[in-house]
Design a protein around this motif. Structure first.
Motif, mmCIF file in Angstrom:
data_model
loop_
_atom_site.group_PDB
_atom_site.id
_atom_site.type_symbol
_atom_site.label_atom_id
_atom_site.label_comp_id
_atom_site.label_asym_id
_atom_site.label_seq_id
_atom_site.Cartn_x
_atom_site.Cartn_y
_atom_site.Cartn_z
ATOM 1 N N GLY A 64 0.824 -1.263 0.041
ATOM 2 C CA GLY A 64 -0.005 0.034 -0.141
ATOM 3 C C GLY A 64 0.750 1.080 0.123
ATOM 4 N N GLY A 65 0.167 2.518 0.191
ATOM 5 C CA GLY A 65 1.074 3.551 0.235
ATOM 6 C C GLY A 65 0.779 4.464 -1.140
ATOM 7 N N TYR A 66 1.467 5.621 -1.205
ATOM 8 C CA TYR A 66 1.019 6.303 -2.261
ATOM 9 C C TYR A 66 2.426 6.901 -2.656
ATOM 10 C CZ TYR A 66 -0.737 10.006 -5.339
ATOM 11 O OH TYR A 66 -1.068 10.910 -6.420
ATOM 12 N N VAL A 67 2.671 7.316 -3.920
ATOM 13 C CA VAL A 67 3.725 8.160 -4.443
ATOM 14 C C VAL A 67 3.265 8.573 -5.667
ATOM 15 C CG1 VAL A 67 6.176 8.051 -5.383
ATOM 16 C CG2 VAL A 67 5.694 6.645 -3.459
ATOM 17 N N ALA A 68 3.515 10.081 -5.754
ATOM 18 C CA ALA A 68 2.897 10.682 -7.021
ATOM 19 C C ALA A 68 3.648 10.323 -8.039
ATOM 20 C CB ALA A 68 3.326 12.277 -6.633
ATOM 21 N N PHE A 69 2.802 10.193 -9.194
ATOM 22 C CA PHE A 69 3.457 9.836 -10.693
ATOM 23 C C PHE A 69 4.783 10.680 -11.103
ATOM 24 C CE2 PHE A 69 3.421 9.680 -15.221
ATOM 25 C CZ PHE A 69 3.505 8.578 -15.380
ATOM 26 N N ALA A 70 4.588 12.064 -10.604
ATOM 27 C CA ALA A 70 5.589 12.780 -11.090
ATOM 28 C C ALA A 70 7.041 12.574 -10.399
ATOM 29 C CB ALA A 70 5.203 14.368 -11.025
ATOM 30 N N GLN A 71 6.809 11.989 -9.292
ATOM 31 C CA GLN A 71 7.976 11.690 -8.332
ATOM 32 C C GLN A 71 8.604 10.431 -8.605
ATOM 33 O OE1 GLN A 71 7.160 11.524 -4.109
ATOM 34 N NE2 GLN A 71 9.084 10.849 -3.776
ATOM 35 N N ASP A 72 7.827 9.419 -8.925
ATOM 36 C CA ASP A 72 8.555 8.119 -9.481
ATOM 37 C C ASP A 72 7.126 7.219 -10.061
ATOM 38 O OD1 ASP A 72 9.296 5.515 -9.488
ATOM 39 O OD2 ASP A 72 10.192 5.404 -7.436
ATOM 40 N N PRO A 73 7.385 7.527 -11.443
ATOM 41 C CA PRO A 73 6.169 6.714 -12.077
ATOM 42 C C PRO A 73 5.959 5.301 -11.978
ATOM 43 C CG PRO A 73 7.546 8.584 -13.477
ATOM 44 C CD PRO A 73 8.214 8.020 -12.358
ATOM 45 N N TRP A 74 7.227 4.725 -11.986
ATOM 46 C CA TRP A 74 7.061 3.047 -11.914
ATOM 47 C C TRP A 74 6.422 2.612 -10.671
ATOM 48 C CZ3 TRP A 74 5.855 -1.081 -13.921
ATOM 49 C CH2 TRP A 74 6.191 -2.198 -13.464
ATOM 50 N N MET A 75 6.948 3.405 -9.379
ATOM 51 C CA MET A 75 6.216 2.961 -8.286
ATOM 52 C C MET A 75 5.144 3.337 -8.043
ATOM 53 S SD MET A 75 6.769 1.722 -5.050
ATOM 54 C CE MET A 75 8.710 1.400 -5.116
ATOM 55 N N HIS A 76 4.409 4.534 -8.531
ATOM 56 C CA HIS A 76 3.297 4.899 -8.537
ATOM 57 C C HIS A 76 2.349 3.710 -9.248
ATOM 58 C CE1 HIS A 76 -0.273 7.591 -8.852
ATOM 59 N NE2 HIS A 76 -0.453 7.111 -10.192
ATOM 60 N N VAL A 77 2.716 3.380 -10.271
ATOM 61 C CA VAL A 77 1.953 2.217 -10.953
ATOM 62 C C VAL A 77 1.822 1.151 -10.176
ATOM 63 C CG1 VAL A 77 2.067 0.850 -13.038
ATOM 64 C CG2 VAL A 77 2.323 3.222 -13.350
ATOM 65 N N GLN A 78 2.846 0.522 -9.615
ATOM 66 C CA GLN A 78 2.851 -0.443 -8.819
ATOM 67 C C GLN A 78 1.913 -0.458 -7.570
ATOM 68 O OE1 GLN A 78 7.458 -0.694 -7.936
ATOM 69 N NE2 GLN A 78 7.062 -3.035 -8.710
ATOM 70 N N MET A 79 1.876 0.696 -7.022
ATOM 71 C CA MET A 79 1.039 1.087 -5.708
ATOM 72 C C MET A 79 -0.303 1.213 -6.330
ATOM 73 S SD MET A 79 2.998 3.591 -3.309
ATOM 74 C CE MET A 79 4.350 3.192 -2.495
ATOM 75 N N LEU A 80 -0.558 1.240 -7.602
ATOM 76 C CA LEU A 80 -2.021 1.479 -8.090
ATOM 77 C C LEU A 80 -2.565 0.177 -8.417
ATOM 78 C CD1 LEU A 80 -4.332 3.530 -8.960
ATOM 79 C CD2 LEU A 80 -3.242 3.576 -10.924
ATOM 80 N N ILE A 81 -1.995 -0.746 -8.714
ATOM 81 C CA ILE A 81 -2.288 -2.129 -9.298
ATOM 82 C C ILE A 81 -3.142 -2.770 -8.169
ATOM 83 C CG2 ILE A 81 -1.537 -4.451 -9.811
ATOM 84 C CD1 ILE A 81 0.899 -2.994 -11.177
ATOM 85 N N LEU A 82 -2.883 -2.981 -6.959
ATOM 86 C CA LEU A 82 -3.688 -3.841 -6.202
ATOM 87 C C LEU A 82 -5.119 -3.138 -5.605
ATOM 88 C CD1 LEU A 82 -1.310 -5.667 -3.555
ATOM 89 C CD2 LEU A 82 -2.466 -6.660 -5.547
ATOM 90 N N PRO A 83 -4.763 -1.535 -5.425
ATOM 91 C CA PRO A 83 -6.373 -0.966 -5.342
ATOM 92 C C PRO A 83 -7.217 -1.290 -6.551
ATOM 93 C CG PRO A 83 -4.551 0.244 -4.343
ATOM 94 C CD PRO A 83 -3.882 -0.896 -5.217
ATOM 95 N N THR A 84 -6.449 -0.919 -7.707
ATOM 96 C CA THR A 84 -7.377 -1.048 -9.104
ATOM 97 C C THR A 84 -7.904 -2.357 -9.202
ATOM 98 O OG1 THR A 84 -5.878 0.780 -10.016
ATOM 99 C CG2 THR A 84 -7.222 -1.002 -11.567
ATOM 100 N N VAL A 85 -7.117 -3.473 -9.068
ATOM 101 C CA VAL A 85 -8.028 -4.842 -9.314
ATOM 102 C C VAL A 85 -8.938 -5.035 -8.136
ATOM 103 C CG1 VAL A 85 -7.297 -7.212 -8.980
ATOM 104 C CG2 VAL A 85 -5.888 -5.760 -10.168
ATOM 105 N N THR A 86 -8.603 -4.527 -7.120
ATOM 106 C CA THR A 86 -9.842 -4.798 -5.792
ATOM 107 C C THR A 86 -11.033 -4.156 -6.249
ATOM 108 O OG1 THR A 86 -8.212 -4.814 -4.078
ATOM 109 C CG2 THR A 86 -10.533 -4.154 -3.576
ATOM 110 N N VAL A 87 -11.180 -2.860 -6.602
ATOM 111 C CA VAL A 87 -12.276 -2.141 -7.046
ATOM 112 C C VAL A 87 -12.794 -2.468 -8.405
ATOM 113 C CG1 VAL A 87 -13.127 0.388 -7.822
ATOM 114 C CG2 VAL A 87 -11.249 0.144 -5.945
ATOM 115 N N ALA A 88 -11.890 -3.121 -9.423
ATOM 116 C CA ALA A 88 -12.431 -3.466 -10.699
ATOM 117 C C ALA A 88 -13.155 -4.795 -10.509
ATOM 118 C CB ALA A 88 -11.254 -3.601 -11.748
#
Length: 317
Positions: free
Chosen positions: A168-192
């Motif tokens: 979990g957690g959050y990192v801004a896309f502008a700060q670290d795009p790859w880490m942002h995408v990684q942190m977005l995957i699990l929440p996205t799958v859960t909601v989807a």
């Protein structure tokens, strides 16, 4: 078409005004003095001067009519005042947190639509066959699992056991795009997953209903290609109810993602609403409710316009 859009837009603005009036009135009918309740949270003592100063800061010392007019004018300018907890402008906090929630909902919706509509269409066209039975069984399984349960399971499997995704957690896309995408995957799958179950059922049911109409049987009897019949005569007519459900789910998700954001520590708008309610930050609570209501009304307006483009008969109502 223009007159239909103007009628729906007028209705949306009236609904927004009604919601704003209700939200404003709630603060007035709350038992007790909101300023005193806020200052005495947790059993603390509050002096008369402190209560009066807070009432003045909240504008509660003015006549109700003046408060109402000022509230409508400030809301029209997207000026919700300052937080009673830390003094931060509420509009800035909403502007910071709202895109995070919208990003989570938008990406989840794209994933759900990309998977559920083709699966639902294929299941509806092949009702009773192996794929339909298997997909319906999997859909029923996912429907019975709440989002916070699937989220916890995903964290355990992918973050703790396999260690391939962050918990979990959050990192801004502008700060670290790859880490942002990684942190977005699990929440996205859960909601989807939750969205997919609803969209799949609606798509399958709509396709089944369209298959039974005379124009579909006539098109097949005239020798039209199966793909052409599905695309022009079945799917286009079946998408109307699906769009309606998608629009409603988008609005509902604005408030129901709170558990997902909590599980994955995603700093969105829902978490801000929960913390504001816990701390009795009434201006912040009111601002979040108005923001969610405005987005929900806007989504319904866009859904009605999209529905009218698919089915021109809607414009006559």
């Amino acid at each position: 078409m223009t007159s239909y859009v103007l009628r729906r837009l007028t209705t949306a603005l009236v609904m927004l005004w009604v919601v704003g009036t209700i939200v404003f009135s709630v603060l007035l009918i709350v038992p007790g003095d909101p300023a005193e309740l806020l200052l005495t949270t947790g059993g603390a003592d509050a002096s008369t001067d402190a209560v009066e100063n807070l009432r003045k800061k909240m504008g509660l010392d003015r006549p109700v009519a003046e408060q109402y007019v000022s509230f409508l004018a400030d809301t029209a300018r997207f000026d919700f005042g300052d937080s009673l907890i830390d003094g931060t402008p509420i509009s800035e906090t909403i502007a910071l947190r709202l895109p995070r929630t919208l990003e989570l909902i938008a990406v989840s919706m794209v994933v759900a639509l990309a998977l559920a509509i083709p699966a639902g269409t294929y299941a509806g066209l092949n009702a009773g066959k192996r794929f339909d039975r298997a997909a319906s069984a999997v859909n029923a399984l996912f429907t019975s699992i709440p989002g916070f349960v699937s989220g916890t399971l995903f964290i355990y499997l992918f973050a703790q056991v396999l260690r391939i995704l962050p918990a979990g957690g959050y990192v801004a896309f502008a700060q670290d795009p790859w880490m942002h995408v990684q942190m977005l995957i699990l929440p996205t799958v859960t909601v989807a997953l939750h969205l997919m179950t609803i969209i799949f059922r609606m798509t399958r049911a709509s396709v089944l209903e369209m298959r039974a109409h005379d124009w579909v049987r006539t098109g097949i009897a005239k020798g039209l290609r199966r793909r052409q019949v599905v695309r022009r005569h079945i799917l286009r007519n079946a998408l109307g109810p699906v769009i309606t459900v998608v629009g409603l789910q988008l609005g509902i998700l604005l408030g129901s993602t709170v558990l997902v954001e909590f599980v994955y520590n995603w700093p969105g708008l829902s978490g801000f609403l929960v913390s504001s309610v816990q701390q009795r930050d009434y201006p912040s609570v009111r601002a979040v409710i108005l923001t969610v209501a405005a987005i929900f009304i806007a989504i319904n307006f866009l859904v009605e316009v999209a529905y009218s483009l698919l089915d021109p008969r809607i414009r006559l109502t």
